[in-house]
Design a protein around this motif. Structure first.
Motif, PDB file in Angstrom:
ATOM      1  N   GLU A  62       0.810  -1.501   0.048  1.00 24.76           N
ATOM      2  CA  GLU A  62      -0.098   0.230  -0.016  1.00 24.76           C
ATOM      3  C   GLU A  62       0.869   1.258   0.000  1.00 24.76           C
ATOM      4  O   GLU A  62       1.686   1.364   0.828  1.00 24.76           O
ATOM      5  N   HIS A  65       0.426   5.407   0.485  1.00 18.85           N
ATOM      6  CA  HIS A  65      -0.225   6.386   0.917  1.00 18.85           C
ATOM      7  C   HIS A  65       0.349   7.774   0.712  1.00 18.85           C
ATOM      8  O   HIS A  65       1.636   7.970   1.204  1.00 18.85           O
ATOM      9  N   THR A 109      -6.208  11.815   2.742  1.00 17.09           N
ATOM     10  CA  THR A 109      -5.535  10.975   2.009  1.00 17.09           C
ATOM     11  C   THR A 109      -5.628  11.459   0.424  1.00 17.09           C
ATOM     12  O   THR A 109      -6.861  11.322  -0.135  1.00 17.09           O
ATOM     13  N   VAL A 122      -4.142   6.404  -2.085  1.00 21.25           N
ATOM     14  CA  VAL A 122      -3.623   5.247  -1.715  1.00 21.25           C
ATOM     15  C   VAL A 122      -3.856   4.195  -2.740  1.00 21.25           C
ATOM     16  O   VAL A 122      -4.794   3.783  -3.372  1.00 21.25           O
ATOM     17  N   SER A 144      -8.999   7.611  -2.974  1.00 19.38           N
ATOM     18  CA  SER A 144      -8.725   8.893  -2.657  1.00 19.38           C
ATOM     19  C   SER A 144      -9.807   9.501  -1.894  1.00 19.38           C
ATOM     20  O   SER A 144     -10.901   9.178  -2.194  1.00 19.38           O
TER      21      SER A 144
END
Length: 178
Positions: free
Chosen positions: A80, A82, A95, A98, A119
């Motif tokens: 992942e 981010h 965020t 991601v 997002s």
């Protein structure tokens, strides 16, 4: 004499078949192995969470880049990535993106293949946000806006992950998050 020759030919053919079938099966088995069996194992030091906190610019004074690497088998895993930022008026980090990908290690290279993307941003390049991450999957037009496959050159030194994206010369230094 001719009977003896025929008998020997039958025996020879039987022996050929006895040898050829196992050799064929062995060859088929060896060449049908998954290509990732030849790849290196994911180093245990790579698994976990890595992040880098960078100063932002303009109305975004703070941003975080975070990688999470999880092993699903010896040489395959799920990663992942981010990208988070926080403006002065934001109570918590937003965020921006991601990216969840399958990955494998090949030497000092991590290769990723995108599974889903998320997002909080309502539209690219606009400062409008959802309250939570919205996910996009293959087939969704928004999913297609993210890079589908990437590669990164990496090196682990003590508690630091040195990561270079593709052919980019810039190396980013991530710290392990315990």
């Amino acid at each position: 004499m001719e009977e003896m020759i025929n008998f020997l030919n039958l025996k020879l053919n039987a022996m050929k078949t006895t040898l050829i079938i196992p050799l064929f099966l062995l060859t088929t088995l060896l060449f049908s192995q998954n290509k990732t069996d030849d790849l290196e194992k994911i180093p245990d030091q790579l698994t976990g969470t890595w992040e880098i906190v960078l100063p932002g610019e303009g109305e975004i004074p703070s941003q975080i880049f975070r990688w999470v690497f999880n092993k699903t088998s010896g040489n395959n895993g799920e990663s992942e990535f981010h990208w988070l930022f926080k403006r002065k008026e934001d109570p918590k980090y937003i965020t921006v993106a991601v990216l969840v990908s399958d990955f494998f290690v090949d030497g000092n290279t991590i290769r990723t293949s995108l599974i889903k993307a998320g997002s909080m941003q309502k539209e690219l390049m606009k400062m409008e946000f959802y309250d939570e991450v919205k996910w996009y999957y293959p087939g969704d037009p928004m999913f297609g806006k993210f890079h589908q496959e990437e590669f990164y050159i990496f090196e682990i030194k003590e508690n630091a992950l040195l990561l270079k994206e593709g052919n980019n010369d810039e190396v980013q230094k991530y710290s392990k998050v315990e």
